[in-house]
Design an enzyme around this catalytic site. Structure first.
Site, PDB file in Angstrom:
ATOM      1  N   ASN A  51      45.187  52.393  48.098  1.00 15.29           N
ATOM      2  CA  ASN A  51      45.939  51.599  47.117  1.00 15.29           C
ATOM      3  C   ASN A  51      47.403  52.018  47.140  1.00 15.29           C
ATOM      4  O   ASN A  51      47.722  53.202  47.187  1.00 15.29           O
ATOM      5  CB  ASN A  51      45.331  51.707  45.716  1.00 15.29           C
ATOM      6  CG  ASN A  51      45.164  53.125  45.210  1.00 15.29           C
ATOM      7  OD1 ASN A  51      44.966  54.065  45.983  1.00 15.29           O
ATOM      8  ND2 ASN A  51      45.241  53.303  43.904  1.00 15.29           N
ATOM      9  N   GLU A  53      50.867  51.368  45.072  1.00 15.49           N
ATOM     10  CA  GLU A  53      51.428  50.817  43.836  1.00 15.49           C
ATOM     11  C   GLU A  53      52.943  50.604  43.950  1.00 15.49           C
ATOM     12  O   GLU A  53      53.552  50.921  44.971  1.00 15.49           O
ATOM     13  CB  GLU A  53      51.078  51.753  42.672  1.00 15.49           C
ATOM     14  CG  GLU A  53      49.566  51.809  42.490  1.00 15.49           C
ATOM     15  CD  GLU A  53      49.088  52.694  41.359  1.00 15.49           C
ATOM     16  OE1 GLU A  53      47.895  52.611  41.012  1.00 15.49           O
ATOM     17  OE2 GLU A  53      49.914  53.484  40.825  1.00 15.49           O
ATOM     18  N   CYS A  62      45.397  46.890  46.155  1.00 20.97           N
ATOM     19  CA  CYS A  62      44.243  47.800  46.166  1.00 20.97           C
ATOM     20  C   CYS A  62      43.918  48.266  47.590  1.00 20.97           C
ATOM     21  O   CYS A  62      44.294  47.634  48.578  1.00 20.97           O
ATOM     22  CB  CYS A  62      43.008  47.093  45.622  1.00 20.97           C
ATOM     23  SG  CYS A  62      43.165  46.440  43.970  1.00 20.97           S
ATOM     24  N   GLU A  64      41.026  48.182  49.144  1.00 12.88           N
ATOM     25  CA  GLU A  64      40.169  47.253  49.885  1.00 12.88           C
ATOM     26  C   GLU A  64      40.998  46.149  50.528  1.00 12.88           C
ATOM     27  O   GLU A  64      40.769  45.766  51.677  1.00 12.88           O
ATOM     28  CB  GLU A  64      39.135  46.609  48.931  1.00 12.88           C
ATOM     29  CG  GLU A  64      38.207  47.591  48.241  1.00 12.88           C
ATOM     30  CD  GLU A  64      38.749  48.067  46.889  1.00 12.88           C
ATOM     31  OE1 GLU A  64      39.971  48.286  46.749  1.00 12.88           O
ATOM     32  OE2 GLU A  64      37.914  48.232  45.966  1.00 12.88           O
ATOM     33  N   CYS A  95      37.603  45.604  42.429  1.00 11.32           N
ATOM     34  CA  CYS A  95      38.039  44.676  41.371  1.00 11.32           C
ATOM     35  C   CYS A  95      37.729  43.242  41.793  1.00 11.32           C
ATOM     36  O   CYS A  95      37.426  42.955  42.956  1.00 11.32           O
ATOM     37  CB  CYS A  95      39.522  44.855  41.080  1.00 11.32           C
ATOM     38  SG  CYS A  95      40.629  44.082  42.277  1.00 11.32           S
ATOM     39  N   CYS A  98      39.776  41.774  44.782  1.00 11.47           N
ATOM     40  CA  CYS A  98      39.334  42.277  46.096  1.00 11.47           C
ATOM     41  C   CYS A  98      38.027  41.624  46.528  1.00 11.47           C
ATOM     42  O   CYS A  98      37.840  41.305  47.699  1.00 11.47           O
ATOM     43  CB  CYS A  98      39.183  43.792  46.074  1.00 11.47           C
ATOM     44  SG  CYS A  98      40.777  44.626  46.077  1.00 11.47           S
TER      45      CYS A  98
HETATM   46 ZN   LIG Z   1      41.022  45.492  44.036  1.00 11.35          ZN
END
Ligand SMILES: [Zn+2]
Length: 157
Positions: A51, A53, A62, A64, A95, A98
């Protein structure tokens, strides 16, 4: 007694090790929630994602999606497994965003390994595979999903 993984032991090992390795690439100073993801390609390669940010929070991506975007942008479109690990000592699910992005490129039955940070965990959850790994797939994580096939259906103007 844990259930048996659908993956070959060597592929499962590659995926789990790959996810832990991928997590080292995290840039997560805001959430302080490092995530690593590893995709196994059909020809046996591991593509890692972490991930990443941003000070403008909406710019975050993210682990994934980092992995799948890396793979697809390199022309890789065929996958046989995904593993995801965080710093939490239990399996953590991808999430919703994803799940939908994965839906575009992976089969509904492709094994997805959700790995606890303390793998191999002494978890006694009988629905998990060896080491406390929850093994799932998009059929379970994203039921009744919308995918590319829907755009092929005949429709009015
Ligand atoms: Zn995600």
């Amino acid at each position: 007694m844990a259930i048996t993984s659908k993956l070959k032991p060597e592929d499962r090992k590659l995926l789990i090790e790959g996810a832990f390795e991928a997590k080292k690439g995290t840039y997560s100073p805001y959430s302080k929630f490092p995530v690593g993801a590893a995709l196994l390609t059909s020809d046996g390669k591991i593509i890692k994602g972490a991930n990443i940010e941003n000070a403008s929070y909406g710019g975050a991506i993210c682990a994934e999606r980092t992995a799948i975007v890396k793979a697809v942008s390199e022309g890789i479109r065929s996958f046989s497994g995904l593993a995801v690990v965080t710093n939490v000592e239990k399996p953590i699910s991808p999430c919703g965003m994803c799940r939908q992005v994965l839906r575009e490129f992976v089969s509904l039955k492709m094994p997805i390994l959700l790995v606890p940070a303390n793998y191999p965990s002494p978890s006694d959850d009988e629905t998990f595979t060896e080491g406390g790994v929850r093994e799932t797939d998009l059929d379970e994580l994203l039921p009744d999903s919308f995918g590319p096939e829907e755009l092929e259906l005949p429709r009015g103007e």
